[in-house]
Design an enzyme around this catalytic site. Sequence first.
Site, PDB file in Angstrom:
ATOM      1  N   CYS A 318      -5.680  -4.389  -1.707  1.00  0.00           N
ATOM      2  CA  CYS A 318      -6.433  -3.317  -2.356  1.00  0.00           C
ATOM      3  C   CYS A 318      -5.751  -2.835  -3.622  1.00  0.00           C
ATOM      4  O   CYS A 318      -6.370  -2.219  -4.474  1.00  0.00           O
ATOM      5  CB  CYS A 318      -6.600  -2.145  -1.399  1.00  0.00           C
ATOM      6  SG  CYS A 318      -7.097  -2.699   0.216  1.00  0.00           S
TER       7      CYS A 318
HETATM    8  N1  PMP Z   1      -5.837   0.488   6.485  1.00  0.00           N
HETATM    9  C1  PMP Z   1      -4.945  -0.503   6.482  1.00  0.00           C
HETATM   10  C2  PMP Z   1      -3.666  -0.349   7.246  1.00  0.00           C
HETATM   11  C3  PMP Z   1      -5.209  -1.687   5.785  1.00  0.00           C
HETATM   12  O1  PMP Z   1      -4.290  -2.673   5.782  1.00  0.00           O
HETATM   13  C4  PMP Z   1      -6.428  -1.806   5.083  1.00  0.00           C
HETATM   14  C5  PMP Z   1      -6.734  -3.061   4.304  1.00  0.00           C
HETATM   15  N2  PMP Z   1      -6.986  -4.156   5.121  1.00  0.00           N
HETATM   16  C6  PMP Z   1      -7.331  -0.733   5.128  1.00  0.00           C
HETATM   17  C7  PMP Z   1      -6.998   0.397   5.829  1.00  0.00           C
HETATM   18  C8  PMP Z   1      -8.653  -0.763   4.393  1.00  0.00           C
HETATM   19  O2  PMP Z   1      -9.461  -1.766   4.851  1.00  0.00           O
HETATM   20  P1  PMP Z   1     -10.883  -2.038   4.127  1.00  0.00           P
HETATM   21  O3  PMP Z   1     -10.537  -2.373   2.703  1.00  0.00           O
HETATM   22  O4  PMP Z   1     -11.433  -3.181   4.876  1.00  0.00           O
HETATM   23  O5  PMP Z   1     -11.683  -0.824   4.212  1.00  0.00           O
END
Ligand code: PMP
Length: 382
Positions: A318
Site C-alpha cells: 500500500c
Molecule cells: N492491515 C494489514 C495488517 C495489512 O497488511 C493490509 C494490507 N494487506 C491491510 C490492513 C489492508 O488491506 P486491504 O488493502 O486489502 O484493505
Amino acid sequence: MDHGAGKPVDPRVLEAMTPYFTEYYGNPASFHGEGFDALKAVNQARQQVASLIGAEAGEIVFTSSATEANNLGIGGATRRYTKKGNRIVLSAIEHISSLNVGKELYREGFEIKYAPVDAEGVVELGELESLVNDKTVLVSVMAANGEIGTIQPFEEAAEIAHRSDALFHTDATAAAGQIGLETKSVDFMTLSSNDLYGPKGVGALYVKKGLRVKPQILGGGQERGIRSGSENVPGIVGMGAAAGLASAEMDAEGKRLTILRDKLIKGVTESIKESYLNGHPTLRLPNNANIRFSYIEGEALILSLDQLGIKVSSGSACTAKTLEPSHVLRAMGLKHEEAHGSLVYTLGKVNNEEHIEYVIQQMPEVVGRLRAMSPLTPEELR
Ligand code: PMP
C-alpha cells in the site's frame, strides 16, 4: 514471494463462488426464493469466518476490505463511544489504513498516542500501559505485522486496555490463516479475504456481541445496520470458503512454510555479508522473511530480482510507491538507509523448496553487482 501484496484465489474457493455470479444471483434482502438462497449462502460464509476466529456468526460484519474494517473498527468504535473520553492509542507499526484513521480522529479532536516497539518490532507493553488512561476510548494493536512478520502480544495488550475500560481492536489481516486466533480477549478484529486465498474486495470486522460501532457507510441497513450496501454475495461466499480451508489446512501449511522460511533466511544471510534479519527470529509469521542488505536500495534490488522472475517487495504494498522508508522499520529504530535496503519475502501456497534454492542461489550475485555500483560500499565488500 510477494504474497503479502496479493494471493491467488484457491481453485476450490473459485469453484464455491462461481454459481453465485450467474445462477444464484439474488439479493439476500429479497423476500423470495432467490433472495433466500443468497441469504443462506451469506450466513454460511458468516459461520465459516466466525469459526476461524472462535466467534459467533452474528459477530461478523462483512466489508469491502481490511481497510474498511479498520476504518469501522477504529473510527466507527471510537466515534460511537465518545462518552468514555477522547484518547486513542495505536501501536506505531499499524497498517496505514489504521494510522490514517487515527490522523482523521486527531483532526476531529481526539488525542492520539502511539505505542512504541522494540528493536525486533514487538510492541512494548510497559510503554503501552503508560499511555492508556481512564479517558482512553480504544486501543489498537495488530495481531501480527505483515511487513516484518512479527507476532504481537495482542491479548496482553487487550488486557491492558480493558483494565482502563477501554475497547480493544486488533488488525488480524496478516495473521489470520497463518496462526490460530481467538476473539475471546478482543472487542473488534479485522480480517481480509485475499490473505486467506479468497477474492480481493472482501473483508470482515468481528464486533463482540453487545458492542456497537458508528456506521461509516449509510444506506439500507444491511449487516445489522452497521454496514449498508447490498452484500457482495460471491465475494462473501469466497471469503467463507477460504476461511473454511484455512481452518482445516493452516497447521500443516504453517509447518511447511516455516521450514521454507527458515531455509531462506539462513541461506541468504549466511551467503551475503552484512545482511540481517529484520523482526523477531521466532515470534514470526510462518511466511515472512524480511532481510536488510547494507549499502544498497531495496527498489534497485526489487527491479533486478524481478528480471530473474523473483517477485518481492520493499514493504507494505500500500505504500510501496511512495519511496518513503517503511514506518515499521523506522519505528524499530533502523536508520533511514537501513530501512531503504530491506526486502520483504512473503511465501505462499505456490512456493516450494526449488523456489527457495533459486533465490538463495541468485541473491549474492545481484547484491554483489549493486554493491559494486554503490558509493556507500566499503572497499572490502566490493
Ligand atoms: N492491515 C494489514 C495488517 C495489512 O497488511 C493490509 C494490507 N494487506 C491491510 C490492513 C489492508 O488491506 P486491504 O488493502 O486489502 O484493505
